[in-house]
Design a protein around this motif. Structure first.
Motif, short mmCIF file in Angstrom:
data_model
loop_
_atom_site.label_atom_id
_atom_site.label_comp_id
_atom_site.label_asym_id
_atom_site.label_seq_id
_atom_site.Cartn_x
_atom_site.Cartn_y
_atom_site.Cartn_z
N TYR A 244 7.06 59.56 54.75
CA TYR A 244 7.55 59.21 53.42
C TYR A 244 7.08 57.81 53.03
CZ TYR A 244 11.53 57.13 56.05
OH TYR A 244 12.32 56.42 56.93
N THR A 245 7.27 57.49 51.75
CA THR A 245 6.84 56.19 51.24
C THR A 245 7.78 55.73 50.14
OG1 THR A 245 4.90 54.95 50.49
CG2 THR A 245 5.32 57.07 49.41
N LYS A 246 7.49 54.54 49.62
CA LYS A 246 8.20 53.99 48.46
C LYS A 246 7.15 53.68 47.40
CE LYS A 246 12.23 52.38 48.22
NZ LYS A 246 11.79 51.71 47.04
N ALA A 247 7.37 54.23 46.20
CA ALA A 247 6.40 54.10 45.12
C ALA A 247 6.20 52.64 44.71
CB ALA A 247 6.85 54.93 43.92
N ASP A 248 7.28 51.88 44.62
CA ASP A 248 7.16 50.49 44.21
C ASP A 248 6.33 49.69 45.22
OD1 ASP A 248 9.31 51.15 45.85
OD2 ASP A 248 10.60 49.54 45.17
N TRP A 249 6.55 49.96 46.50
CA TRP A 249 5.82 49.20 47.52
C TRP A 249 4.34 49.59 47.56
CZ3 TRP A 249 9.03 45.91 47.03
CH2 TRP A 249 10.34 45.90 47.48
N ILE A 250 4.03 50.83 47.23
CA ILE A 250 2.62 51.21 47.15
C ILE A 250 1.89 50.34 46.13
CG2 ILE A 250 1.08 52.99 46.23
CD1 ILE A 250 2.60 55.06 47.74
N VAL A 251 2.51 50.14 44.97
CA VAL A 251 1.84 49.34 43.93
C VAL A 251 1.73 47.89 44.37
CG1 VAL A 251 1.87 48.69 41.50
CG2 VAL A 251 2.70 50.94 42.17
N TRP A 252 2.76 47.37 45.06
CA TRP A 252 2.68 46.00 45.57
C TRP A 252 1.57 45.88 46.61
CZ3 TRP A 252 7.62 42.62 46.08
CH2 TRP A 252 8.35 42.67 44.89
N SER A 253 1.51 46.84 47.53
CA SER A 253 0.44 46.81 48.53
C SER A 253 -0.93 46.90 47.86
CB SER A 253 0.62 47.95 49.53
OG SER A 253 1.79 47.77 50.31
N ALA A 254 -1.02 47.77 46.85
CA ALA A 254 -2.28 47.91 46.12
C ALA A 254 -2.69 46.59 45.47
CB ALA A 254 -2.15 49.00 45.06
N GLN B 10 -7.62 53.11 43.99
CA GLN B 10 -7.58 54.10 45.07
C GLN B 10 -6.15 54.30 45.58
OE1 GLN B 10 -10.71 54.40 48.13
NE2 GLN B 10 -11.61 52.56 47.20
N PHE B 11 -5.33 53.29 45.49
CA PHE B 11 -3.93 53.45 45.89
C PHE B 11 -3.09 54.08 44.77
CE2 PHE B 11 -5.33 49.95 48.67
CZ PHE B 11 -4.94 50.47 49.90
N ILE B 12 -3.46 53.80 43.54
CA ILE B 12 -2.69 54.31 42.40
C ILE B 12 -2.92 55.81 42.23
CG2 ILE B 12 -2.41 54.17 39.89
CD1 ILE B 12 -1.22 51.82 41.52
N ALA B 13 -4.13 56.29 42.46
CA ALA B 13 -4.47 57.69 42.20
C ALA B 13 -3.56 58.68 42.94
CB ALA B 13 -5.93 57.95 42.53
N PRO B 14 -3.28 58.53 44.24
CA PRO B 14 -2.39 59.48 44.92
C PRO B 14 -0.94 59.39 44.41
CG PRO B 14 -3.72 58.29 46.52
CD PRO B 14 -3.88 57.58 45.20
N LEU B 15 -0.49 58.18 44.08
CA LEU B 15 0.85 58.02 43.51
C LEU B 15 0.94 58.75 42.18
CD1 LEU B 15 3.66 56.77 43.09
CD2 LEU B 15 2.54 54.65 42.35
#
Length: 829
Positions: A753-763, A774-779
């Motif tokens: 699992y993941t957290k959507a907000d943290w994906i954008v921060w990591s991106a 590349q990180f935004i596309a799967p989200l």
């Protein structure tokens, strides 16, 4: 002549610019579409795609009926909502009626659930049963198990009717009717759930004695059990034929639908003017529903509109007694409803709706008829004649509906207009012993009718303002992160902003209080403020201060006794101090220091931090002692469990200390600035040694072969603190790109699992837009394809299109971190 030509050209350019600004669009298929967004209590979403296939719902899932129908030359086309029937209670829940039952805590004989079982030796008590704060617990239940039998008598067998079990439970439950199992649930809790009885169960109902029997198990924490029975009051279907929905798009402040209704076309726009540069407007509890109707065959057509709402907009649970009325004021027509009890601020918690104050539908008087009462007769009137007959009886058990009919006359070219929907909660929050009015009425000298009057007068200008804002936000987001990023930001905007309440504290502080939706129901949660902060840093820093002010007040008033920052200040809407839940010493202290530094960075001064310097100094020193190598404790991702030596949490502590150094430097405290900045840099270099794991960095210092998203690093980059070597985020980004699944980057190596907000921060750690995308596309793919049709979740699986938990939370304000970074870059150039 030249001046006239020049003026004409300017007008043409302006007109073209305004026209182009209106041509914004979003291709994203939202999991749920935001329609009404006033605050965490008054909101409505479509949990699906087609506006006329489902009832609108509050973010918790409770239905908030809103029915829309257009009558064209006498023919009906339903474009919004469904014709839900009324319910008549057979046996009410304890919120609405006292009821008694037999109960026992020890396991009974196997036939305990049957109609003829002898329960005379059981205890006799009043519902509801359980242990919960601020709930109608009338019989305490402290043990692990409870068995309850509720007897009732029927005058007829109900075999020819639709019968529904209504039930609330915490935790596991099994419920029987006359010995036949109706439902068995493990692992989740439900509030006022409805379940239609099967034919087998319904056929067991008989004239005379019947029994609902339930066994509930408390697996830990709170406990609760309540149940009742309802029968559906069927009415004649009046609006079977639907329009054809052609499109829908969600923009930052508006959701637009387009329909074909036979020989006319219709555009329907839901507008929530949540513009953060105007606090009085932001606080105004009024939304618009705009319509544009035009002929599609170049002929004139007689057109009438019907808009109906349910009393449940002002009620927490089914069958609560309510009162409704209609009246005229200042050339506006009002439909008003509210609960009879009006127990102001009488409930708190997560899965709770407001049942104090009043819900309003409002319309311009001209060509409009209002009515309240039984929806079956109101609908039949509109279907048959296009107007109300005036002979409309009340609904059973006070389940009135509120309705407007508007006659548009003969339509060929576009006929436009609007309705307004609003809520007056009277008092919004209890804040450390004092009930606070909403910000718009902070002095207690205004009324809701003034707001509706202003909203009507300002409708055209506000609609243009919202169009311009939507266009600008989408363009800026697309420029810095791509179209998919822009569409995610558009969907997150209303969700994040409307999960707060704007007020003024007794000491004059601005308060912008979040509710931790679909989680704990906590108010002003620091680790909810932290991820949501980029949105408010971008558009109005004062609102972020309003999120931090209650935390500072709680600590500096002496009510909080610990050397680290608290998690929250209560359970919404009661802000009287943290009562339970997690203690996150390093997490929350680091959050508060980083956020104060972010405010100073955006404003170019540390004035806000200087007001709380003693408190910030205490938290910085706590992090120096306890932050670098955190002991066994929780962090913001509490669902992952506690851990020790957490590398990402250590980053937060280091950046918290560095933020304190940055603030001291801005306040000309040079010695303090050098001391804490040097400590942070030394810790960062030590962190690199302890966390290094070859081509990436570990989840925890002592766990080789693990990894995690180091999203906290983003502040080092954005605020240019630069205590970590540049190769740290560069190495992490390269590694993350090898670990993505179809729907995104997992939170760490331990779970999918993941957290959507943290994906954008990591991106946002990326040094180029290509990696960011590349990180935004799967989200984007997850949001677009998820099978869970709920307001956007931030906690979901990366290998399948399903969420784990959480919905409608403000943390998705974190999506705006890339836009915020770009704003800082532009300010520095």
């Amino acid at each position: 002549m030249k001046n006239s030509i020049y003026l004409l050209l300017i007008l043409i350019v302006c007109a073209c610019t305004e026209q182009n600004e209106s041509r914004i669009s979003s291709r994203l298929r939202a999991p749920a579409y935001p329609l009404i967004n006033i605050d965490t209590y008054t909101n409505a979403w479509l949990f699906g795609d087609t506006l006329y296939n489902k009832q609108l719902s509050h973010w918790t899932g409770k239905e908030f009926p809103l029915l829309g129908v257009v009558r064209v030359d006498g023919k009906i086309f339903r474009f919004m909502g469904v014709e839900s029937n009324l319910f008549k209670p057979v046996e009410k829940m304890s919120d609405n009626e006292e009821w008694y039952a037999r109960y026992i805590y020890e396991k009974p004989h196997d036939n305990w659930m049957t109609r003829d079982f002898d329960d005379n030796l059981w205890k006799h008590g009043k519902a509801a049963f359980g242990k919960r704060e601020n709930q109608n617990i009338n019989t305490a239940w402290e043990s692990e198990h409870i068995w309850v039998r509720r007897e009732f008598t029927l005058d007829d067998d109900l075999h020819d009717k639709k019968v529904f079990l209504e039930y609330s439970h915490d935790d596991d439950v099994e419920i029987y009717l006359n010995g036949i199992e109706v439902i068995r649930v493990n692992g989740i809790c439900r509030e006022n759930a409805l379940l239609e009885l099967s034919e087998e169960v319904r056929s067991s109902l008989q004239e005379g004695k019947n029994v609902i029997a339930a066994h509930c198990r408390n697996t830990g924490g709170e406990a609760y059990l309540d149940f009742g029975l309802n029968v559906e009051v069927e009415g004649q279907t009046c609006f079977a034929e639907t329009a054809v929905q052609n499109s829908v798009e969600a923009l930052p402040t508006q959701t637009r639908y387009r329909f074909t209704c036979g020989p006319v076309d219709m555009e329907l726009v839901f507008t929530a003017p949540l513009l953060m540069d105007n606090l009085d407007l932001l606080s105004r509890p009024v939304n618009y529903i705009t319509y544009h109707i035009s002929s599609n065959d170049s002929q004139f057509h007689t057109v009438d509109l019907y808009l109906e709402a349910g009393t449940s907009w002002a009620l927490d649970v089914l069958n609560q007694p309510s009162e409704s009325e209609t009246f005229e004021k200042d050339n506006l027509l009002y439909l008003k409803t509210g609960s009879k009890k009006q127990h102001i601020l009488g409930k708190k918690g997560d899965n709770v709706r407001i049942d104090w104050g009043y819900f309003y539908l409002c319309a311009e008087k001209e060509y409009t008829q209002p009515a309240t009462g039984n929806p079956y007769s109101m609908r039949a009137d509109f279907r048959n004649t296009g107007s109300f007959s005036g002979n409309n009886p009340a609904s059973p058990d006070e389940q009135d509906r509120l309705a407007f009919i508007r006659s548009l006359g003969k339509v060929k070219k576009t006929a436009s207009g609007y309705f307004m929907l609003g809520y007056d909660d009277i008092y919004s929050i209890r804040y450390f012993g004092e009930n606070l009015r909403p910000y718009w009425n902070r002095k207690g000298d205004r009324n809701i009718y003034e707001l509706f009057s202003s909203a009507a007068k300002e409708y055209k200008s506000l609609k243009k303002d919202c169009d311009r804002f939507d266009n600008r936000l989408m363009k800026e987001a697309a420029r810095c992160g791509g179209e998919e990023y822009a569409e995610l930001c558009a969907l997150a905007y209303r969700q994040s902003v409307s999960a707060h309440k704007l007020l003024q504290a007794p000491n004059g502080d601005l308060l912008f209080l979040s509710k931790e939706n679909y989680s704990s129901g906590s108010i002003a949660t620091v680790d909810v403020t932290y991820p949501s902060s980029p949105l408010f840093l971008l558009y109005n820093v004062d609102l972020l201060k309003g999120m931090l002010n209650p935390i500072f007040y709680y600590v500096e008033s002496g009510k909080w006794k610990h050397p680290y920052a608290p998690h929250d200040v209560g359970i919404y809407p009661i802000a009287e101090g943290q009562v339970a839940g997690p203690v996150l010493p390093v997490e929350e202290s680091g959050n508060m220091l980083i956020l104060c530094a972010a405010i100073a960075t955006m404003e170019g001064n540390a004035g806000y931090a200087s007001q709380h310097w003693e408190t910030l100094s205490q938290w910085a020193d706590f992090l120096v002692k306890k932050g670098f190598d955190p002991d066994y404790q929780e962090n913001t991702d509490v669902f992952t469990g506690s851990s020790a030596h957490n590398a990402n949490l250590s980053i937060k502590a280091i950046l918290g200390i560095a933020s304190y150094g940055r603030l001291a430097d801005m306040l000309k405290q040079n010695d303090t600035a050098q001391k804490y900045t040097a400590m942070a840099r030394k810790m960062a270099l030590e962190w690199v040694k302890k966390a290094s794991d070859g081509d990436h960095y570990r989840f925890a210092f002592d766990q080789a072969g693990t990894w995690s998203q180091k999203y906290n690093l983003v502040w080092d980059k954005i605020m240019k603190i630069n205590v970590f070597p540049h190769e740290v985020p560069e190495k992490e980004i390269a590694y993350y790109l090898t670990k993505q699944n179809k729907y995104g980057l997992p939170l760490n190596s331990k779970q999918l699992y993941t957290k959507a907000d943290w994906i954008v921060w990591s991106a946002a750690l990326s040094r180029n837009t290509s990696d960011f995308r590349q990180f935004i596309a799967p989200l984007y793919c997850f949001v677009n394809e998820t099978t869970d049709r709920i307001p956007m979740s931030d906690w979901y699986w990366t290998d399948r299109p399903e969420h784990v938990s959480f919905r409608a939370r403000s943390v998705l304000g974190g999506y705006f971190i890339k836009m915020m970074e770009d704003k800082l870059i532009s300010q520095s150039n």
